[in-house]
Design an enzyme around this catalytic site. Sequence first.
Site, PDB file in Angstrom:
ATOM      1  N   CYS A  71      -0.966   3.862  -6.965  1.00  0.00           N
ATOM      2  CA  CYS A  71      -1.516   3.344  -5.979  1.00  0.00           C
ATOM      3  C   CYS A  71      -1.778   1.463  -6.664  1.00  0.00           C
ATOM      4  CB  CYS A  71      -3.372   3.884  -5.555  1.00  0.00           C
ATOM      5  SG  CYS A  71      -4.363   3.207  -5.026  1.00  0.00           S
ATOM      6  N   CYS A  95       1.091  -1.178  -0.337  1.00  0.00           N
ATOM      7  CA  CYS A  95       0.206  -0.079  -0.603  1.00  0.00           C
ATOM      8  C   CYS A  95       0.697   1.316  -0.395  1.00  0.00           C
ATOM      9  CB  CYS A  95      -0.853   0.102   0.894  1.00  0.00           C
ATOM     10  SG  CYS A  95      -1.923   1.219   1.679  1.00  0.00           S
TER      11      CYS A  95
END
Length: 259
Positions: free
Chosen positions: A183, A74
């Site tokens: 992302c 992440c």
Amino acid sequence: MQNNNPIGIFDSGIGGTTIWRDINLLMPNENTIYIGDQLNAPYGFKTKEEIINLSFKNIDYLLSQDCKIIVVACNTATTNAINEIRNKYKIPIIGIEPAIKPATSLTKTATVGILATKGTITSDLFASKVKLYSDVKIIEQIGYNLVSLIESGQIHSKELKKLLRDYLIPMVDQGMDTLVLGCTHYPYLIPIIKEIIPDNIQIIDSGKAVAKQTRKILEQNNLLNQDNKLGISTFYTNVDPTVLKTFITEPAIIEYKNF
Ligand code: DGL
């Protein structure tokens, strides 16, 4: 620590499964435990403190499952919490950041676009990396709402396509020839992104580099699994697993867990 203990991977939700896939392709014999904190997704709009605390919660759970290394799959958690994570835990930790460096060496127009969450783009770590490449124009774009739509299984919705168009076309108009997906959810959008931007724009993400780095660190710590059989892939989510199941086509255990 045993060599056949699992690699622990976490994300706010489904996105980090793109990183799991790169890890699994590179090291198919490794056992993996993935946790998607879908109950708390998206992380992109949370405060730094909230992201740090959620990261600690996720890592504590992975450690309770005897993981030998932690992959923070992440960008938002890495760019907001990696220092705190590294200070707290003694086991090897791998983070992921937007691939700014490779993008700045690939670009021919000296114009790079970066699509990432608000949490990543507003982080100090991200700002300090961008500063290193002042000879390249870096267009930063927050992908408002993209993660929520992916998490709710709406990848092919008109709404998502319109948002992507709104974000990407101005970047193309400014001369971007390299697009960084900052992302881990966004690689799932590549087919749609390719319908919007011209073919000559390169799209890059950090998945393969993270997988290689994970293998390197396992090797350095003598933690690579020596078994030759296929590893067991386990995915846990703290919401109904129905949507997660649609993203994992490989053989795997996919279950609800209250972590
Ligand atoms: N997939 C994550 C990232 O790479 C987090 C997205 C979110 O929860 O906002 O940034």
